[in-house]
Design a protein around this motif. Structure first.
Motif, PDB file in Angstrom:
ATOM      1  N   HIS A  54      -5.098   0.233   6.548  1.00  0.00           N
ATOM      2  CA  HIS A  54      -4.940   1.035   7.769  1.00  0.00           C
ATOM      3  C   HIS A  54      -5.468   0.256   8.980  1.00  0.00           C
ATOM      4  O   HIS A  54      -6.625  -0.155   9.017  1.00  0.00           O
ATOM      5  CB  HIS A  54      -5.616   2.400   7.658  1.00  0.00           C
ATOM      6  N   HIS A  75       0.855  -1.191   0.000  1.00  0.00           N
ATOM      7  CA  HIS A  75       0.000   0.000   0.000  1.00  0.00           C
ATOM      8  C   HIS A  75       0.890   1.240   0.000  1.00  0.00           C
ATOM      9  O   HIS A  75       1.449   1.622   1.026  1.00  0.00           O
ATOM     10  CB  HIS A  75      -0.910   0.007   1.241  1.00  0.00           C
ATOM     11  N   ASP A  92       1.940   3.340   3.081  1.00  0.00           N
ATOM     12  CA  ASP A  92       1.120   4.534   2.809  1.00  0.00           C
ATOM     13  C   ASP A  92       2.007   5.745   2.518  1.00  0.00           C
ATOM     14  O   ASP A  92       1.616   6.882   2.795  1.00  0.00           O
ATOM     15  CB  ASP A  92       0.193   4.824   4.003  1.00  0.00           C
ATOM     16  N   LYS A 141      -9.952   0.370  -5.335  1.00  0.00           N
ATOM     17  CA  LYS A 141      -9.812   0.945  -3.995  1.00  0.00           C
ATOM     18  C   LYS A 141     -11.079   1.713  -3.658  1.00  0.00           C
ATOM     19  O   LYS A 141     -11.469   2.622  -4.378  1.00  0.00           O
ATOM     20  CB  LYS A 141      -8.595   1.896  -3.993  1.00  0.00           C
ATOM     21  N   HIS A 143       1.852   5.164  -2.456  1.00  0.00           N
ATOM     22  CA  HIS A 143       1.379   6.163  -3.421  1.00  0.00           C
ATOM     23  C   HIS A 143       2.607   6.804  -4.064  1.00  0.00           C
ATOM     24  O   HIS A 143       3.149   7.764  -3.533  1.00  0.00           O
ATOM     25  CB  HIS A 143       0.536   7.226  -2.710  1.00  0.00           C
TER      26      HIS A 143
HETATM   27 ZN   LIG Z   1      -3.027   5.244   1.366  1.00  0.00          ZN
END
Ligand SMILES: [Zn+2]
Length: 459
Positions: A279, A96, A337, A227, A98
């Motif tokens: 998360h 996970h 993340d 997502k 970005h």
């Molecule tokens: Zn994220």
């Protein structure tokens, strides 16, 4: 007539020979003459069993593994790479992240509305390309990139790497996050109604028709996973909404990840039987118990407390939550993340800026603090990552027939997982990206041929 035909054939052969001499296929192109590479591995880890075998020979033909074992004969003409001083293991997965988003303290005060306004899609695509190379340099051969990627930067990066334009991990892109009105933004009426600020950072989808349309559009534009913002707003998705998105995603071969930030949202995602929950902060021990029972993957995004990020209190919660999930036997993945940068992100010893790969591997700190045994951390970073990315049948494990991705480190990560912080060798699709601790990406850069969606290379 016969003579003419013979002459024509000879001309054709000559033309083909001269053309292929001018435009050699990349090492990864599969053809009868695919190059053979042999790796001598001092120690070879199988993360599935958490065991290691000594003095293994790995034979690679073109871009795939051909044979693995002790005392295998070395084929004539093979390039031999001696990693007998190293531990060889499959590539790592960030499940996970970005790559196409970098919010900063200056000028945007970590406020990513501003990043979204100041950084164009093309600029973010180039950031993502650089981040991908930095991640590959630290041994991450697979990355799930799940949203906040402007106009399909994640998909473009996957395609560029797949087509052979540049090196990088295998990207599993989600396209824009799908959410109910507002996504993770709280826009003004002007920005929402007059400037359409939601898209492309989010796709607003409220009714069943809108959810189906959004899932289909993302898949049409190249998403390999879907997502959902489960509970980014109080008017988040119901169990039926999530099930609908999962059914629709399945038609395009995609699994669904749910961003979860409330206990109620987590319960709805679990009740729907979602594939991955992102998360860990809102998850209770009871949620962990149910996730283990249903085999739902956790991408906990377990941020360590460092001089450049986090708080002691949040770190303690992350450690406790990860520990509980591990004790309950939730299928864990390694996830960060990552989508930010600040000027404190330096190596404390040398003062040098840390790369995106080094910042990513630093999340090991949380796993160690939670007391997760190295073999289980390694399983989360490899096997569970390939399964969460839904690619385990084609790449990940070091097995004959699969794409040849592997890394090597000094030391033994099964004894001390911090050995993964020093990746000395990286191979992707049978091509060497890093050797003796130095990046060697030259072979990956070429103006053609281009790999087509059917896997063939253009000529
Ligand atoms: Zn994220």
């Amino acid at each position: 007539m016969t003579r003419w035909f013979t002459a024509l054939c000879l001309l054709c052969v000559a033309l083909v020979v001269s053309l292929s001499a001018q435009t050699p296929a990349p090492a990864s192109a599969s053809s009868p003459a695919a190059p053979i590479t042999v790796i001598k591995a001092g120690r070879l880890i199988d993360p599935e069993t958490g065991t290691a075998a000594l003095n293994q020979v790995i034979v690679i033909e073109g871009e795939r593994f051909k044979a693995i074992g002790a005392n295998l004969p070395i084929p004539a003409g093979a390039e031999v790479i001696d990693l007998s001083k190293y531990t060889v293991l499959p590539g790592l997965v960030d499940a996970h992240t970005h790559m196409g988003m970098t919010y900063k303290e200056q000028p945007e005060n970590n406020y990513y509305y501003l990043t979204y306004i100041t950084d164009s899609t093309p600029l973010r695509a180039i950031q993502a390309a650089s981040n991908g190379m930095q991640l590959l340099n630290s041994g991450f051969t697979v990355v799930r990139d799940v949203g906040n990627n402007a106009l399909y930067v994640d998909v473009a990066l996957r395609q560029a790497i797949e087509q052979g334009w540049l090196p990088g991990p295998t990207v599993i892109p989600s396209g824009p996050m799908i959410g109910s009105t507002g996504g993770q933004f709280w826009p003004t009426p002007e920005m929402y109604k007059q400037h359409n600020i939601m898209f492309p950072e989010y796709i607003d989808a409220n009714s069943s028709d809108e959810i189906v349309r959004a899932v289909r559009e993302n898949m049409l534009f190249g998403a390999r996973t879907i997502k959902l913002c489960i509970d980014c707003k109080p008017w988040g998705y119901s169990v039926d909404d999530i099930k609908l998105a999962m059914r629709e995603a399945a038609t395009g071969g995609c699994k669904v990840e749910g961003h979860v930030q409330t206990a109620a949202g987590a319960q709805r995602a679990i009740d729907a039987g979602i594939y991955i929950i992102a998360h860990g902060t809102a998850l209770t021990p009871e949620h962990h118990r149910q996730m283990a029972e249903k085999g739902i993957y956790l991408a906990g995004t377990d941020t360590p407390f460092t001089p450049y990020r986090g708080t002691e209190a949040a770190y303690k919660r992350a450690i406790d939550s990860l520990r509980d999930a591990w004790e309950k036997k939730v299928p864990l993945t390694y996830s960060t993340d990552f989508d930010y940068w600040n000027e404190r992100m330096k190596d404390p010893k040398t003062g040098r800026w840390l790369t995106r790969g080094e910042l990513t591997i630093a999340f090991l700190q949380t796993w160690k603090a939670a007391g997760i045994p190295p073999a289980d951390t390694l399983r989360a970073m490899t096997i569970n990552g390939y399964k969460a990315a839904d690619i385990v049948a084609e790449r990940g494990p070091i097995k004959p027939g699969l794409f040849a991705d592997l890394i090597a480190v000094p030391g033994d990560p099964l004894a001390d997982v911090d050995a993964l912080r020093t990746v000395a060798f990286v191979m992707k699709n049978g091509m060497v990206y890093k050797r003796d601790g130095v990046m060697t990406p030259a072979d990956f850069f070429h103006p053609g041929p281009v790999r087509m969606p059917n896997g063939r290379w253009t000529r």
